[in-house]
Write an enzyme that holds these catalytic residues in place. Structure first.
Site, PDB file in Angstrom:
ATOM      1  N   HIS A  73       0.860  -1.179   0.000  1.00 18.84           N
ATOM      2  CA  HIS A  73       0.000   0.000   0.000  1.00 18.84           C
ATOM      3  C   HIS A  73       0.899   1.234   0.000  1.00 18.84           C
ATOM      4  CE1 HIS A  73      -3.602  -2.414   1.765  1.00 18.84           C
ATOM      5  NE2 HIS A  73      -3.550  -2.461   0.453  1.00 18.84           N
TER       6      HIS A  73
ATOM      7  N   ASP B 269       1.135   4.026   1.380  1.00 19.27           N
ATOM      8  CA  ASP B 269       1.645   4.702   2.586  1.00 19.27           C
ATOM      9  C   ASP B 269       2.838   3.971   3.202  1.00 19.27           C
ATOM     10  OD1 ASP B 269      -0.374   2.754   3.126  1.00 19.27           O
ATOM     11  OD2 ASP B 269      -0.514   3.432   5.208  1.00 19.27           O
ATOM     12  N   HIS B 270       3.241   2.823   2.616  1.00 23.52           N
ATOM     13  CA  HIS B 270       4.358   2.064   3.182  1.00 23.52           C
ATOM     14  C   HIS B 270       5.593   2.007   2.280  1.00 23.52           C
ATOM     15  CE1 HIS B 270       2.087   0.450   6.677  1.00 23.52           C
ATOM     16  NE2 HIS B 270       1.098   0.828   5.887  1.00 23.52           N
TER      17      HIS B 270
ATOM     18  N   HIS C  31      -3.958  -8.832   6.304  1.00 22.25           N
ATOM     19  CA  HIS C  31      -4.134  -7.530   5.653  1.00 22.25           C
ATOM     20  C   HIS C  31      -4.001  -7.714   4.137  1.00 22.25           C
ATOM     21  CE1 HIS C  31      -4.302  -3.156   5.634  1.00 22.25           C
ATOM     22  NE2 HIS C  31      -3.271  -3.111   4.814  1.00 22.25           N
TER      23      HIS C  31
ATOM     24  N   ASP D 250       0.607  -3.421   8.717  1.00 22.79           N
ATOM     25  CA  ASP D 250      -0.849  -3.292   8.831  1.00 22.79           C
ATOM     26  C   ASP D 250      -1.469  -4.672   9.021  1.00 22.79           C
ATOM     27  OD1 ASP D 250      -0.235  -0.730   8.193  1.00 22.79           O
ATOM     28  OD2 ASP D 250      -1.525  -0.594   6.421  1.00 22.79           O
TER      29      ASP D 250
ATOM     30  N   HIS E 160       0.720   3.699  13.214  1.00 19.52           N
ATOM     31  CA  HIS E 160      -0.216   3.713  12.090  1.00 19.52           C
ATOM     32  C   HIS E 160      -1.579   4.253  12.529  1.00 19.52           C
ATOM     33  CE1 HIS E 160      -2.329   2.118   8.468  1.00 19.52           C
ATOM     34  NE2 HIS E 160      -1.142   2.206   7.920  1.00 19.52           N
TER      35      HIS E 160
HETATM   36 ZN   LIG Z   1      -0.929   1.466   5.997  1.00 24.77          ZN
HETATM   37 ZN   LIG Z   2      -2.173  -1.316   4.268  1.00 23.80          ZN
END
Ligand SMILES: [Zn+2]
Ligand SMILES: [Zn+2]
Length: 317
Positions: A51, A53-54, A126, A197, A255
Site C-alpha cells: 500500500h 503509505d508504506h 491484511h 498493517d 499507524h
Molecule cells: Zn498502511
Molecule cells: Zn495497508
C-alpha cells in the site's frame, strides 16, 4: 495518513552497527535527515506490504543515495511476493542506479539467519501479500563466575575460554571442571516484533509470544471497530488484546488514523494491556537486555537539537 505532526509509516531499528528500515512511507528520507540519527547509507529495507503509505518514500530515497555518489555499498530490499512486480513498475521513476539493488521476496517462516539473531517474516491479516517481521536474538551464554573459577583454581587463560563456551576442562593437577560449575544459565536475547498493517490475528499472537516489544498497528479506536474489520486494520483495543495474549513486555501502537492524536488510543489499550505507549515521530524505544530493565519510550530522543537562535547566527557573521 500524514498530518502536520506525523509522517506515514516507517520505523528504523538500530542494533549494534545495524540500521534496518521497516517500511518507507512518503517523506521518510526527510524525516531521517531532520532526526538526530540522520539519513544513513542503509543496506537493508523491509517492506510489510505494497500500500502506498508504506513504500512511496523509497524511489526518492534510492535517488538520494545515487546522487550522493553511492556506488560500492549494495542495498537489499525485502518484501512479500509481488516485490519484483512493484519495482518493475517503479523502474521508470527510479531510473538506473549506480549501486547494486537486490530484491528478495519472502514468504512467512523464511527466516534470515544472521549469526547471533534471525529476522523472521510472519503472516498477518491484511490482504494476500502482507508480512510482519520479528527480529529474534539467539540466547546468550551465561555469566562467567570469576570468584568460583578462582576458588576452583582455574588459571586465567584458554581454560576459562573453553568453559565459557560450554566445554569441560582438566586442570594441571588432574581435576575436571564442568562448564556448569562456573558458567550461569544461558540468558535470553531480545525479540522485537513489527506487524505492519493487520487486523488482530492469531499469527501475530504466535509470532509475538514473550516478545520484549510488539509494534502493532492501531489505526482506529474501538468506536470504529466495524470500519477496522472491513479494512483489515486494528483498533487500539484489538492490539492490546493481542499483546495480552502474547504476553509481551511493551506494546507500541503505530499507524494512527488522522482522527486520533494518541492519548485516547493509549487509554483504550491500557484498559486491556497496561504497558502500552503511542510514540510520536522522533520518539525512540530503548530495548535493553531483559536482565537490565524494561523496554522504554524515550520521548523525542531522536529529535534534532534546536537550531542556533537567529541572533547567535547574526553575531557570528
Ligand atoms: Zn498502511
Ligand atoms: Zn495497508
Amino acid at each position: 495518513m500524514p498530518t502536520a505532526q506525523r509522517a506515514p509509516s516507517s520505523l528504523l531499528l538500530r542494533r549494534g552497527g545495524d540500521r534496518l528500515l521497516f517500511d518507507c512511507g512518503e517523506g521518510t528520507q526527510r524525516q531521517l535527515q531532520r532526526s538526530s540519527v540522520g539519513l544513513a547509507e542503509l543496506e537493508e529495507v523491509f517492506l510489510s506490504h505494497f500500500h502506498a503509505d508504506h513504500f512511496l518514500g523509497l524511489p526518492g530515497m534510492l535517488k538520494t543515495f545515487a546522487l550522493r555518489g553511492r556506488t560500492e555499498l549494495p542495498l537489499t530490499i525485502y518484501g512479500p511476493r509481488g516485490l519484483r512486480d512493484l519495482f518493475g513498475r517503479l523502474r521508470p521513476f527510479v531510473g538506473r542506479l549506480p549501486y547494486e539493488l537486490t530484491l528478495v521476496e519472502l514468504a512467512p517462516g523464511e527466516a534470515l539467519e544472521r549469526g547471533d539473531h534471525r529476522i523472521e517474516p510472519f503472516a498477518v491479516d491484511h490482504g494476500a501479500a502482507s508480512l510482519g517481521y520479528a527480529l529474534i536474538e539467539h540466547e546468550r551464554p551465561g555469566r562467567f563466575d570469576v570468584a568460583t573459577a578462582d576458588a576452583l583454581g582455574v588459571p586465567p587463560g584458554p581454560e576459562r575460554g573453553r568453559l565459557q563456551r560450554g566445554e569441560a576442562v582438566t586442570l594441571p593437577d588432574g581435576r575436571a571442571v564442568a562448564a556448569a560449575e562456573v558458567v550461569g544459565p544461558s540468558r535470553p536475547g531480545r525479540t522485537v516484533v513489527i506487524t505492519g498493517d493487520t487486523a488482530p490475528t492469531p499469527t501475530v499472537v504466535q509470532a509475538a509470544h514473550g516478545a520484549d516489544v510488539l509494534v502493532h498497528e492501531a489505526t482506529f479506536a474501538a468506536e470504529e471497530r466495524e470500519r477496522a474489520a472491513e479494512t483489515q486494520h486494528s483498533t487500539a483495543a484489538d492490539a492490546a488484546e493481542v499483546a495480552r495474549l502474547a504476553g509481551v513486555r511493551l506494546l507500541v501502537l503505530t499507524h494512527v488514523s488522522t482522527r486520533y492524536f494518541g492519548p485516547e488510543l493509549a487509554r483504550e489499550a491500557r484498559e486491556i494491556f497496561a504497558d502500552t505507549v503511542v510514540p510520536r515521530d522522533f520518539d525512540v524505544i530503548e530495548v535493553p537486555f531483559p536482565e537490565r530493565g524494561r523496554p522504554e519510550l524515550r520521548k523525542g530522543a531522536a529529535r534534532p537539537a534546536p537550531a542556533e537562535p537567529r541572533s547567535a547566527v547574526a553575531e557570528s557573521l
